[in-house]
Motif scaffolding. Sequence first.
Motif, mmCIF file in Angstrom:
data_model
loop_
_atom_site.group_PDB
_atom_site.id
_atom_site.type_symbol
_atom_site.label_atom_id
_atom_site.label_comp_id
_atom_site.label_asym_id
_atom_site.label_seq_id
_atom_site.Cartn_x
_atom_site.Cartn_y
_atom_site.Cartn_z
ATOM 1 N N PRO A 14 0.792 -1.233 0.000
ATOM 2 C CA PRO A 14 0.000 0.000 0.000
ATOM 3 C C PRO A 14 0.826 1.287 0.000
ATOM 4 N N SER A 44 -4.803 4.407 1.195
ATOM 5 C CA SER A 44 -4.159 3.233 0.638
ATOM 6 C C SER A 44 -4.231 2.061 1.617
ATOM 7 N N SER A 48 -6.876 -1.434 1.795
ATOM 8 C CA SER A 48 -6.078 -2.659 1.706
ATOM 9 C C SER A 48 -6.381 -3.596 2.869
ATOM 10 N N GLY A 52 -8.810 -5.952 1.535
ATOM 11 C CA GLY A 52 -7.787 -6.886 1.083
ATOM 12 C C GLY A 52 -7.725 -8.156 1.904
ATOM 13 N N GLY A 74 -8.119 -6.485 -7.201
ATOM 14 C CA GLY A 74 -7.424 -5.266 -6.789
ATOM 15 C C GLY A 74 -7.656 -4.112 -7.736
ATOM 16 N N SER A 75 -7.787 -4.397 -9.021
ATOM 17 C CA SER A 75 -8.073 -3.345 -10.002
ATOM 18 C C SER A 75 -9.435 -2.710 -9.738
ATOM 19 N N LEU A 77 -11.093 -2.739 -6.841
ATOM 20 C CA LEU A 77 -11.001 -2.009 -5.580
ATOM 21 C C LEU A 77 -10.210 -0.711 -5.736
ATOM 22 N N GLY A 78 -9.187 -0.722 -6.573
ATOM 23 C CA GLY A 78 -8.406 0.485 -6.823
ATOM 24 C C GLY A 78 -9.221 1.571 -7.498
ATOM 25 N N THR A 81 -11.565 2.958 -4.871
ATOM 26 C CA THR A 81 -10.822 3.713 -3.864
ATOM 27 C C THR A 81 -10.363 5.066 -4.391
ATOM 28 N N GLY A 109 -7.453 4.562 -11.217
ATOM 29 C CA GLY A 109 -7.649 3.764 -10.007
ATOM 30 C C GLY A 109 -7.457 2.287 -10.267
ATOM 31 N N GLY A 113 -4.673 0.095 -8.487
ATOM 32 C CA GLY A 113 -5.075 -1.137 -7.799
ATOM 33 C C GLY A 113 -4.346 -2.357 -8.337
ATOM 34 N N SER A 117 -1.837 -4.547 -6.052
ATOM 35 C CA SER A 117 -2.156 -5.964 -5.858
ATOM 36 C C SER A 117 -1.109 -6.879 -6.498
#
Length: 134
Positions: A14, A44, A48, A52, A74-75, A77-78, A81, A109, A113, A117
């Motif tokens: 992160p 971040s 996570s 995460g 992760g993409s 979530l990014g 976020t 994002g 992410g 990740s």
Amino acid sequence: MFNRRVWLGFALAPLLPSVLFLIAFHLSDLRQAAFLLGFSLLFSYLPSLLFGIPLVVFLKSRKVLSIVSVVLCGSLLGAITLYMFGFVSSMPLSSPKGIAPELREVFSGGVLGALVSTLFSLIAGFPLFNSKAR
């Protein structure tokens, strides 16, 4: 539940967006840089850890824990976020940010992410495609 490498991944990965923001904005004022660093670290580490850890537990329980599955999740979530980061940071500035995200926010994002990740997965030592043996 998790080995040391997974915890190390949660501790280090992160940091990447915060470092990238500092490089991108190349702020000369130390106070602004410290504020940006603190604010970006919050946005971040919080997602996570909040999303995460349950995500890794879920993927592991389904025996689909791999770099590919973590990066795909992760993409997403990014993207969410970074949008929330922009929305929350625009409030104190009274910026006219709309509720609908812009395409560049979603893309940026998603890329952030994916980077976080990927770094996390590599540090944690996850397999590339399948974790049936785990």
